[in-house]
Enzyme design. Sequence first.
Site, PDB file in Angstrom:
ATOM      1  N   ASP A   1       0.806  -1.279  -0.014  1.00 27.57           N
ATOM      2  CA  ASP A   1       0.120  -0.085   0.095  1.00 27.57           C
ATOM      3  C   ASP A   1       0.862   1.398  -0.020  1.00 27.57           C
ATOM      4  O   ASP A   1       1.861   1.321   0.927  1.00 27.57           O
ATOM      5  CB  ASP A   1      -0.911   0.088   1.321  1.00 27.57           C
TER       6      ASP A   1
ATOM      7  N   ASP B   1     -13.468  -4.120  -2.584  1.00 30.41           N
ATOM      8  CA  ASP B   1     -13.447  -4.057  -1.021  1.00 30.41           C
ATOM      9  C   ASP B   1     -14.799  -4.323  -0.306  1.00 30.41           C
ATOM     10  O   ASP B   1     -15.850  -3.529  -0.679  1.00 30.41           O
ATOM     11  CB  ASP B   1     -13.049  -2.505  -0.607  1.00 30.41           C
TER      12      ASP B   1
END
Length: 257
Positions: free
Chosen positions: A11, A130
């Site tokens: 990330d 997600d």
Amino acid sequence: MLAKRIIPCLDVKDGQVVKGVQFRNHEIVGDIVPLAKRYAEEGADELVFYDITASSDARVVDKSWVSRVAEVIDIPFCVAGGIKTIDDARRILEFGADKVSINSPALADPSLINRLSEKFGVQCIVIGIDSYFDKETGLYQVKQFTGNEKATLTTKWNTFDWIKEVQSRGAGEIVLNVMNQDGVRCGYDIDQLTQARAVCNVPLIASGGAGEMVHFAEVFKQADVDGALAASVFHKQIINIGELKAYLKTQQVEIRL
């Protein structure tokens, strides 16, 4: 049988690799290029880079590090973050990425999936989802703009309906990020991933929950996913990728050593 893939996830925020828990409270892990190099040398099958605030900041992933990563690793890598147009995707692929992944922009404009897959081929197009399990309603919901807690939205989509929708539009691969499990290292959500597998006919990558080697064996054998993505266990050197692959071999999981 195709070998299962081990995929470290990096990330990226403000040019550095970060890691949060359940998509919150991100701490800096380190620099992008050295981490990418380390994982490639340890035996990762591919890498995924998420510029986590690109979509919520309404910008495209910072391309400067994409070409630097391409220079130092010889395994495939995928890049995500605010990719909203064919030109955005083209530039990232030209900088050396093998795949692009789209998440929030696909929810805003599902036809983007069609356009990208027609232009670059389905093998280049990954859809990130997600997914949040709402314990009160018992529903699996797709969330948008998850890189910024204040901007996060609950969409109209049920996770499994969205999996079907993106496939019909040309998704070549799906990464299912299980938000409830993210960063807590208590195992992948086998139940949700098994339900996803039942409606997913393209490669399915599990994300969220890896804490120990047995979790990888469980998700491959019980949910039949094609790859397992993990972050904190690799960043914090809880698990070494080479050792993980040797262990999976002993568990009769088809893996590239």
